[in-house]
Scaffold this motif. Structure first.
Motif, PDB file in Angstrom:
ATOM      1  N   VAL A 181      19.912  -1.170  -3.516  1.00  0.00           N
ATOM      2  CA  VAL A 181      20.082   0.403  -3.685  1.00  0.00           C
ATOM      3  C   VAL A 181      18.950   0.801  -4.618  1.00  0.00           C
ATOM      4  CG1 VAL A 181      22.453   0.018  -3.837  1.00  0.00           C
ATOM      5  CG2 VAL A 181      21.402  -0.684  -5.953  1.00  0.00           C
ATOM      6  N   GLU A 182      19.140   2.072  -4.816  1.00  0.00           N
ATOM      7  CA  GLU A 182      18.229   2.793  -5.818  1.00  0.00           C
ATOM      8  C   GLU A 182      19.136   2.909  -6.943  1.00  0.00           C
ATOM      9  OE1 GLU A 182      16.789   6.873  -3.832  1.00  0.00           O
ATOM     10  OE2 GLU A 182      18.407   5.932  -2.669  1.00  0.00           O
ATOM     11  N   PRO A 183      18.827   2.210  -8.125  1.00  0.00           N
ATOM     12  CA  PRO A 183      19.502   2.258  -9.456  1.00  0.00           C
ATOM     13  C   PRO A 183      19.704   3.659 -10.073  1.00  0.00           C
ATOM     14  CG  PRO A 183      17.415   1.409  -9.819  1.00  0.00           C
ATOM     15  CD  PRO A 183      17.382   1.698  -8.411  1.00  0.00           C
ATOM     16  N   GLY A 192       6.558   2.095  -7.058  1.00  0.00           N
ATOM     17  CA  GLY A 192       5.647   2.534  -6.295  1.00  0.00           C
ATOM     18  C   GLY A 192       5.496   4.175  -7.122  1.00  0.00           C
ATOM     19  N   LYS A 193       5.300   5.223  -6.217  1.00  0.00           N
ATOM     20  CA  LYS A 193       5.129   6.665  -6.528  1.00  0.00           C
ATOM     21  C   LYS A 193       4.320   6.602  -8.178  1.00  0.00           C
ATOM     22  CE  LYS A 193       8.346   9.076  -3.980  1.00  0.00           C
ATOM     23  NZ  LYS A 193       9.382   8.529  -3.369  1.00  0.00           N
ATOM     24  N   ALA A 194       4.957   6.768  -9.268  1.00  0.00           N
ATOM     25  CA  ALA A 194       4.319   6.827 -10.539  1.00  0.00           C
ATOM     26  C   ALA A 194       3.369   5.538 -10.796  1.00  0.00           C
ATOM     27  CB  ALA A 194       5.463   7.140 -11.626  1.00  0.00           C
ATOM     28  N   ASP A 211       0.841  -1.116  -0.049  1.00  0.00           N
ATOM     29  CA  ASP A 211      -0.129  -0.176  -0.104  1.00  0.00           C
ATOM     30  C   ASP A 211       0.706   1.413   0.114  1.00  0.00           C
ATOM     31  OD1 ASP A 211       0.917  -0.981   2.459  1.00  0.00           O
ATOM     32  OD2 ASP A 211      -1.358  -0.744   3.431  1.00  0.00           O
ATOM     33  N   SER A 212       2.104   1.105  -0.070  1.00  0.00           N
ATOM     34  CA  SER A 212       2.945   2.374  -0.111  1.00  0.00           C
ATOM     35  C   SER A 212       4.403   1.843  -0.545  1.00  0.00           C
ATOM     36  CB  SER A 212       3.100   3.131   1.331  1.00  0.00           C
ATOM     37  OG  SER A 212       3.791   2.599   2.014  1.00  0.00           O
ATOM     38  N   GLY A 213       5.083   2.923  -0.951  1.00  0.00           N
ATOM     39  CA  GLY A 213       6.382   2.519  -1.234  1.00  0.00           C
ATOM     40  C   GLY A 213       7.361   1.858  -0.054  1.00  0.00           C
ATOM     41  N   SER A 214       7.369   2.587   1.199  1.00  0.00           N
ATOM     42  CA  SER A 214       8.152   2.065   2.345  1.00  0.00           C
ATOM     43  C   SER A 214       7.639   0.456   2.521  1.00  0.00           C
ATOM     44  CB  SER A 214       7.405   2.882   3.488  1.00  0.00           C
ATOM     45  OG  SER A 214       8.060   4.323   3.153  1.00  0.00           O
ATOM     46  N   ILE A 215       6.433   0.349   2.426  1.00  0.00           N
ATOM     47  CA  ILE A 215       5.947  -1.168   2.568  1.00  0.00           C
ATOM     48  C   ILE A 215       6.526  -2.031   1.754  1.00  0.00           C
ATOM     49  CG2 ILE A 215       3.845  -2.551   3.225  1.00  0.00           C
ATOM     50  CD1 ILE A 215       4.486  -0.592   5.404  1.00  0.00           C
ATOM     51  N   SER A 216       6.418  -1.572   0.396  1.00  0.00           N
ATOM     52  CA  SER A 216       7.015  -2.418  -0.687  1.00  0.00           C
ATOM     53  C   SER A 216       8.436  -2.822  -0.247  1.00  0.00           C
ATOM     54  CB  SER A 216       6.808  -1.706  -2.117  1.00  0.00           C
ATOM     55  OG  SER A 216       7.760  -0.809  -2.249  1.00  0.00           O
ATOM     56  N   VAL A 217       9.227  -1.849   0.499  1.00  0.00           N
ATOM     57  CA  VAL A 217      10.575  -2.087   0.731  1.00  0.00           C
ATOM     58  C   VAL A 217      10.633  -3.038   2.098  1.00  0.00           C
ATOM     59  CG1 VAL A 217      12.593  -0.913   1.708  1.00  0.00           C
ATOM     60  CG2 VAL A 217      11.509   0.180  -0.262  1.00  0.00           C
ATOM     61  N   GLU A 218       9.884  -2.946   2.920  1.00  0.00           N
ATOM     62  CA  GLU A 218       9.741  -3.789   4.059  1.00  0.00           C
ATOM     63  C   GLU A 218       9.687  -5.084   3.676  1.00  0.00           C
ATOM     64  OE1 GLU A 218       9.626  -2.863   7.709  1.00  0.00           O
ATOM     65  OE2 GLU A 218      10.034  -0.963   7.197  1.00  0.00           O
ATOM     66  N   LEU A 229      16.561  -4.048  -6.147  1.00  0.00           N
ATOM     67  CA  LEU A 229      16.429  -2.561  -6.792  1.00  0.00           C
ATOM     68  C   LEU A 229      15.170  -1.792  -6.132  1.00  0.00           C
ATOM     69  CD1 LEU A 229      18.198  -3.091 -10.405  1.00  0.00           C
ATOM     70  CD2 LEU A 229      19.237  -2.163  -8.172  1.00  0.00           C
ATOM     71  N   ASP A 230      15.452  -0.612  -5.841  1.00  0.00           N
ATOM     72  CA  ASP A 230      14.419   0.155  -5.152  1.00  0.00           C
ATOM     73  C   ASP A 230      14.203   1.196  -6.478  1.00  0.00           C
ATOM     74  OD1 ASP A 230      12.699   2.171  -4.286  1.00  0.00           O
ATOM     75  OD2 ASP A 230      13.782   2.189  -2.236  1.00  0.00           O
ATOM     76  N   GLU A 231      13.149   0.876  -7.358  1.00  0.00           N
ATOM     77  CA  GLU A 231      12.908   1.657  -8.528  1.00  0.00           C
ATOM     78  C   GLU A 231      11.460   2.715  -8.049  1.00  0.00           C
ATOM     79  OE1 GLU A 231      13.925   1.956 -11.883  1.00  0.00           O
ATOM     80  OE2 GLU A 231      15.173  -0.045 -12.099  1.00  0.00           O
ATOM     81  N   ILE A 232      11.407   2.871  -6.729  1.00  0.00           N
ATOM     82  CA  ILE A 232      10.110   3.677  -6.367  1.00  0.00           C
ATOM     83  C   ILE A 232      10.151   5.005  -7.081  1.00  0.00           C
ATOM     84  CG2 ILE A 232       8.913   4.636  -4.544  1.00  0.00           C
ATOM     85  CD1 ILE A 232       9.738   2.090  -3.012  1.00  0.00           C
ATOM     86  N   ALA A 233      11.196   5.687  -7.154  1.00  0.00           N
ATOM     87  CA  ALA A 233      11.328   6.839  -7.673  1.00  0.00           C
ATOM     88  C   ALA A 233      11.520   6.836  -9.243  1.00  0.00           C
ATOM     89  CB  ALA A 233      12.413   7.862  -7.137  1.00  0.00           C
ATOM     90  N   THR A 234      12.699   5.906  -9.431  1.00  0.00           N
ATOM     91  CA  THR A 234      13.148   5.978 -10.829  1.00  0.00           C
ATOM     92  C   THR A 234      12.332   5.250 -11.816  1.00  0.00           C
ATOM     93  OG1 THR A 234      14.434   3.950 -10.118  1.00  0.00           O
ATOM     94  CG2 THR A 234      15.455   6.080 -10.105  1.00  0.00           C
ATOM     95  N   GLY A 273      21.479   6.796   0.501  1.00  0.00           N
ATOM     96  CA  GLY A 273      20.268   6.372  -0.144  1.00  0.00           C
ATOM     97  C   GLY A 273      19.119   6.656   0.786  1.00  0.00           C
ATOM     98  N   TYR A 274      17.835   6.739   0.050  1.00  0.00           N
ATOM     99  CA  TYR A 274      16.287   6.756   0.709  1.00  0.00           C
ATOM    100  C   TYR A 274      15.491   5.444   0.233  1.00  0.00           C
ATOM    101  CZ  TYR A 274      12.167   8.387   2.440  1.00  0.00           C
ATOM    102  OH  TYR A 274      10.919   8.348   2.765  1.00  0.00           O
ATOM    103  N   HIS A 275      15.244   4.849   1.250  1.00  0.00           N
ATOM    104  CA  HIS A 275      14.183   3.822   0.910  1.00  0.00           C
ATOM    105  C   HIS A 275      12.808   3.738   1.742  1.00  0.00           C
ATOM    106  CE1 HIS A 275      17.336   1.725  -1.362  1.00  0.00           C
ATOM    107  NE2 HIS A 275      18.258   2.316  -0.324  1.00  0.00           N
ATOM    108  N   GLY A 276      12.555   4.727   2.533  1.00  0.00           N
ATOM    109  CA  GLY A 276      11.352   4.996   3.204  1.00  0.00           C
ATOM    110  C   GLY A 276      11.377   5.260   4.545  1.00  0.00           C
ATOM    111  N   ASP A 277      10.274   5.426   5.307  1.00  0.00           N
ATOM    112  CA  ASP A 277      10.313   5.908   6.641  1.00  0.00           C
ATOM    113  C   ASP A 277       9.791   4.841   7.693  1.00  0.00           C
ATOM    114  OD1 ASP A 277      10.933   8.313   5.571  1.00  0.00           O
ATOM    115  OD2 ASP A 277       8.869   9.266   5.766  1.00  0.00           O
TER     116      ASP A 277
HETATM  117  C1  LIG Z   1       9.594   7.697  -1.889  1.00  0.00           C
HETATM  118  C2  LIG Z   1      10.358   6.666  -1.928  1.00  0.00           C
HETATM  119  C3  LIG Z   1      10.241   5.485  -0.971  1.00  0.00           C
HETATM  120  C4  LIG Z   1       9.192   5.438  -0.020  1.00  0.00           C
HETATM  121  O1  LIG Z   1       7.880   5.593  -0.668  1.00  0.00           O
HETATM  122  P1  LIG Z   1       6.625   5.923   0.318  1.00  0.00           P
HETATM  123  O2  LIG Z   1       5.333   5.640  -0.855  1.00  0.00           O
HETATM  124  O3  LIG Z   1       6.760   7.113   0.621  1.00  0.00           O
HETATM  125  O4  LIG Z   1       6.582   5.089   1.552  1.00  0.00           O
HETATM  126  C5  LIG Z   1      11.054   4.405  -1.088  1.00  0.00           C
HETATM  127  N1  LIG Z   1      12.131   4.428  -2.002  1.00  0.00           N
HETATM  128  C6  LIG Z   1      12.393   5.444  -2.858  1.00  0.00           C
HETATM  129  C7  LIG Z   1      13.638   5.386  -3.694  1.00  0.00           C
HETATM  130  C8  LIG Z   1      11.539   6.585  -2.762  1.00  0.00           C
HETATM  131  O5  LIG Z   1      11.652   7.444  -3.726  1.00  0.00           O
END
Ligand SMILES: *Cc1c(COP(=O)(O)O)cnc(C)c1O
Length: 445
Positions: free
Chosen positions: A224-226, A287-289, A117-124, A258-263, A151-155
């Motif tokens: 990693v974020e690619p 996620g995101k888009a 249901d959100s990017g952070s959860i998909s990383v978990e 690979l965390d492609e949530i932003a990319t 890196g940034y992978h969520g909260d």
């Molecule tokens: C935004 C982001 C997340 C977290 O996604 P949320 O939907 O805000 O929980 C995780 N990884 C990357 C690379 C992001 O840009």
């Protein structure tokens, strides 16, 4: 009768903000295409172009008729059902589309989708998958993660644990975050100001290899974020560094996440940023888009091998299941967004936006306050010597008809793909002018 903004200030939290927020706040009165109509605290309205795509997500624009129609259609059928024991057309279609478009190579195909249901959860979920995979493979002690700094992978807690250990939130939660293994950041990719040398990449490779060797019997995966680190600093690194990480992971029996949530979905100029070096992960987060910015949804994709191994483990299941998993409205939005992407027009759109940002942001390099200007795909970044005065830059940009949300020392844009060349030009020149105006003010003060 107090204003909406006053009522907000009395009741709500905003992202990374104190309860007594005094930063400026705007009310969104309307949104259409690339434009937002904002009302400020004095009651004045401002028409602005959204250079942020609502945090990387609104790629096809607000009130996109195709997106709106798809969600309305699903709304008239049903808006939510539990996903335990039930399924529905939007979820199945989404899984099929994601798997069909995801990168793959012989011996490594993404074959299974977990809808989070959100990017952070998909990383978990990705981290859990990796640990459950190693446990089921007879390596129950392999529970840590290797990542690169910045890196940034969520909260959420496990996700925070793989964010940059200095700029992330580690110091605020010392006993609660897993102690992961942090490799140095790769050298910067070639930009207007810097080129990554083969020697710098080789040196970085040795450092990561050494760390992986040292910790190989306790690591589950590399995450990693690619190519582009987003919220950790809008940092672009050479794609070949992903290839190096893929090799190191394979050498030690680690998974590559690979965390492609932003990319993901074209933002960097390839459908997925891993494709800049033809790197196929074992686990992929998007996620995101994914929903074209309409609703909250993310997905964790994994290879058939990971799915089979996790399922054959002692637990007998992947141990996760959000209440709103596979929400049908969100899946319908995602299907509509992927349908728009499937026309292929995004490639030309991203190139147009990127070219506009590169040309429009270049003049910022002449400013004293600016240390670097870089673009990748439809992302443009102005990096400043010092921390940005967020309120001042945001206000200065709004006055010029553009919405930006800087952080740390970065003023950046990732416009909707539908932005015209003219609109991107307006966004870029407003960003440069806002930086110029606010850094001059600093010198004066
Ligand atoms: C935004 C982001 C997340 C977290 O996604 P949320 O939907 O805000 O929980 C995780 N990884 C990357 C690379 C992001 O840009």
């Amino acid at each position: 009768m107090s204003s909406l903004i006053e009522r907000d200030r009395a009741t709500l939290w905003h992202p990374y903000a104190p309860a007594s927020a005094t930063l400026p706040l705007w009310e969104v009165e309307a949104a259409d295409g690339v434009a937002l109509r904002l009302r400020d605290e004095q009651g004045h309205t401002h028409e602005v172009l959204d250079a942020m795509s609502s945090w990387w997500s609104m790629i096809h624009g607000y009130r996109n008729p195709v997106m709106d129609a798809a969600i309305s259609r699903q709304l008239s059928r049903f808006s939510h059902v539990m996903f335990g024991g039930l399924t529905h057309q939007p979820a199945v279609e989404l899984a099929e589309s994601l798997l069909a478009m995801a990168p793959g190579e012989p011996g490594r195909r993404l074959e299974r989708v977990f809808l989070a249901d959100s990017g952070s959860i998909s990383v978990e979920v990705a981290l859990k998958m990796a640990v459950q995979f190693q446990t089921a493979s007879g390596r129950p002690k392999w529970q840590r993660f290797l990542t690169i700094r910045g890196g940034y992978h969520g909260d959420t807690f496990a996700a925070m644990g793989v964010c940059d250990p200095v700029d992330g939130m580690h110091s605020s939660f010392p006993g609660l975050l897993a102690r992961n293994v942090f490799a140095p950041r790769p050298p910067a990719a070639a930009t207007a100001n810097a080129t990554a040398s083969a020697a710098a990449i080789a040196e970085w490779r040795e450092e990561v290899e050494e760390l992986a060797k040292q910790h190989s019997n306790e690591l589950a995966a590399i995450i990693v974020e690619p190519t582009l680190q987003g919220a950790g600093g809008m940092f672009v690194y050479p794609p070949e560094c992903m290839r190096i990480l893929r090799d190191i992971a394979d050498h030690h029996g680690l998974l590559l996440i690979l965390d492609e949530i932003a990319t993901g979905f074209g933002r960097t100029g390839e459908l997925f940023a891993g494709q800049h070096a033809d790197v196929v992960p074992d686990i992929l987060c998007v996620g995101k888009a994914l929903t074209g910015g309409y609703l909250t949804l993310a997905a964790t994709l994994c290879t058939g091998e990971v799915a089979r191994t996790v399922s054959a483990g002692e637990a007998g299941a992947l141990l996760h299941g959000p209440t709103f998993m596979a929400n049908p409205l969100a899946c319908a939005a995602a299907n509509a967004s992927l349908g728009i992407l499937a026309t292929g027009a995004w490639r030309e759109d991203v190139a147009r936006v990127g070219a506009g940002l590169a040309a429009g942001l270049a003049p910022a390099l002449k400013l004293d306050a600016v240390t670097d200007v870089r673009t990748l795909g439809a992302v443009g970044v102005i990096e400043l010597r010092d921390a940005v005065d967020i309120a001042a830059v945001t206000r200065a940009a709004v006055e010029r008809g553009v919405w930006v949300r800087p952080f740390r020392n970065l003023v950046y844009a990732m416009p909707p793909y539908i932005s015209s060349a003219t609109e991107v030009g307006v966004m870029a020149s407003a960003m440069v002018a806002a930086v110029e105006e606010t850094s001059e003010q600093r010198v004066a003060a």
